[in-house]
Every structure is written in structure tokens, then in C-alpha cells.
Scaffold this motif. Structure first.
Motif, PDB file in Angstrom:
ATOM      1  N   ALA A  23       0.870  -1.173   0.000  1.00 57.44           N
ATOM      2  CA  ALA A  23       0.000   0.000   0.000  1.00 57.44           C
ATOM      3  C   ALA A  23       0.908   1.224   0.000  1.00 57.44           C
ATOM      4  N   PRO A  24       0.597   2.322  -0.593  1.00 57.17           N
ATOM      5  CA  PRO A  24      -0.642   2.669  -1.261  1.00 57.17           C
ATOM      6  C   PRO A  24      -0.643   2.389  -2.759  1.00 57.17           C
ATOM      7  N   THR A  25       0.464   1.837  -3.311  1.00 59.25           N
ATOM      8  CA  THR A  25       0.560   1.661  -4.761  1.00 59.25           C
ATOM      9  C   THR A  25      -0.242   0.487  -5.284  1.00 59.25           C
ATOM     10  N   ALA A 105       2.286  -1.572   4.581  1.00 60.92           N
ATOM     11  CA  ALA A 105       2.602  -0.180   4.266  1.00 60.92           C
ATOM     12  C   ALA A 105       3.969   0.123   4.860  1.00 60.92           C
ATOM     13  N   TRP A 114       3.733   8.621  -7.378  1.00 61.06           N
ATOM     14  CA  TRP A 114       2.322   8.259  -7.533  1.00 61.06           C
ATOM     15  C   TRP A 114       1.716   9.294  -8.462  1.00 61.06           C
ATOM     16  N   ILE A 119       3.599  10.532  -2.672  1.00 61.75           N
ATOM     17  CA  ILE A 119       2.840  10.108  -1.499  1.00 61.75           C
ATOM     18  C   ILE A 119       3.832   9.920  -0.365  1.00 61.75           C
ATOM     19  N   VAL A 121       4.165   8.474   3.476  1.00 65.80           N
ATOM     20  CA  VAL A 121       3.458   7.600   4.400  1.00 65.80           C
ATOM     21  C   VAL A 121       3.841   7.990   5.816  1.00 65.80           C
ATOM     22  N   SER A 127      -1.134   6.717   7.499  1.00 66.61           N
ATOM     23  CA  SER A 127      -1.929   7.540   6.591  1.00 66.61           C
ATOM     24  C   SER A 127      -1.025   8.106   5.506  1.00 66.61           C
ATOM     25  N   LYS A 128      -1.626   8.573   4.433  1.00 66.53           N
ATOM     26  CA  LYS A 128      -0.833   9.114   3.347  1.00 66.53           C
ATOM     27  C   LYS A 128      -1.310  10.507   2.995  1.00 66.53           C
TER      28      LYS A 128
END
Length: 136
Positions: A23-25, A105, A114, A119, A121, A127-128
Motif C-alpha cells: 500500500a498505497p501503490t 505499508a 504516484w 505520497i 506515508v 496515513s498518506k
């Protein structure tokens, strides 16, 4: 990457394999139960989890387990992961192996491309936030 023997490579090849999602990709790679999450990623030449010493001493590969289960395959450095953090799913990717599909993550200041933004982290809660790449 640490030196591997023919026997350890054979054991890894015959062990069950599971998907690891970053995450987040949303990038996914396959990792054997006989290797660490970091070894599985590095073996495939993938990037996503930062690579440091590969032995649990530097803390560079600190991650949060968002979903799924892992097992420890080595001592978790308390200099980098406290017992409280570990209880909350934070660990070192070089010291855990998957027991099924896992979503993780990266914890820390690592930035990932991104789209046209970056982004970041959060180290605290995973959270991002988007940041402008020319400002940081």
C-alpha cells in the motif's frame, strides 16, 4: 542480499507462496513462507520496501501489517520496533515471512512516485498525504 545455500534455495522453492501487496501503490509480488518479505521483494528485483542491512539491525525496512498474518523468522530489534509497536502490526520486513496473503505499508519517511504527485506515508498511523515533489 545475504548468502544463500543450495539447500535454503530448495526449501524456499518448495515452501508455500503468498501474495504481498504494497500500500498505497497496490503493487503485488509473490513471497515464499521460507523467506522474509524483504528477501521475496529483492529476489524479484522489485522496489517498494526500503532495503538496508537485511539483518534487522538498521530499521530501514520498517513496515506495518495492514492485513494478513506473518511469522517472525528472526529477532526483532527493539532499537527499531518496540513491543507496543509490534503488537500494533509494525515490524521489520527482513524479520518476518508471510503465512498467507499480506498487505503492508512502509513506515517512515519514504516517498513513492504516484502519478504527478508524491505520497508520503506517516510513520505514526500509516496515513498518506500528497506533497509537491519540488517542495520536499
Amino acid at each position: 542480499m545475504p548468502h544463500t545455500t543450495a539447500a535454503s534455495r530448495a526449501a524456499a522453492a518448495s515452501a508455500a507462496k503468498h501474495d504481498v501487496c504494497l500500500a498505497p501503490t497496490g503493487e503485488t509480488y509473490t513471497c515464499s513462507e521460507a523467506e522474509s518479505l524483504l528477501q521475496g521483494m529483492a529476489r524479484l528485483g522489485r522496489k517498494g520496501i526500503p532495503v538496508g542491512c537485511l539483518n534487522g539491525g538498521c530499521g530501514v525496512c520498517k513496515i506495518r501489517i495492514i492485513a494478513g498474518r506473518v511469522r517472525r523468522i528472526g529477532a526483532m530489534s527493539r532499537a527499531h520496533v518496540s513491543q507496543d509497536e509490534e503488537a500494533q502490526g509494525i515490524c521489520l520486513a527482513c524479520r518476518v515471512a508471510p503465512l498467507g496473503r499480506v498487505e503492508v505499508a512502509v513506515v517512515g519517511k519514504m516517498k513513492k512516485a504516484w502519478s504527478d504527485q508524491w505520497i508520503a506515508v506517516s510513520q505514526v498511523d500509516g496515513s498518506k498525504r500528497e506533497i509537491n515533489s519540488d517542495k520536499e
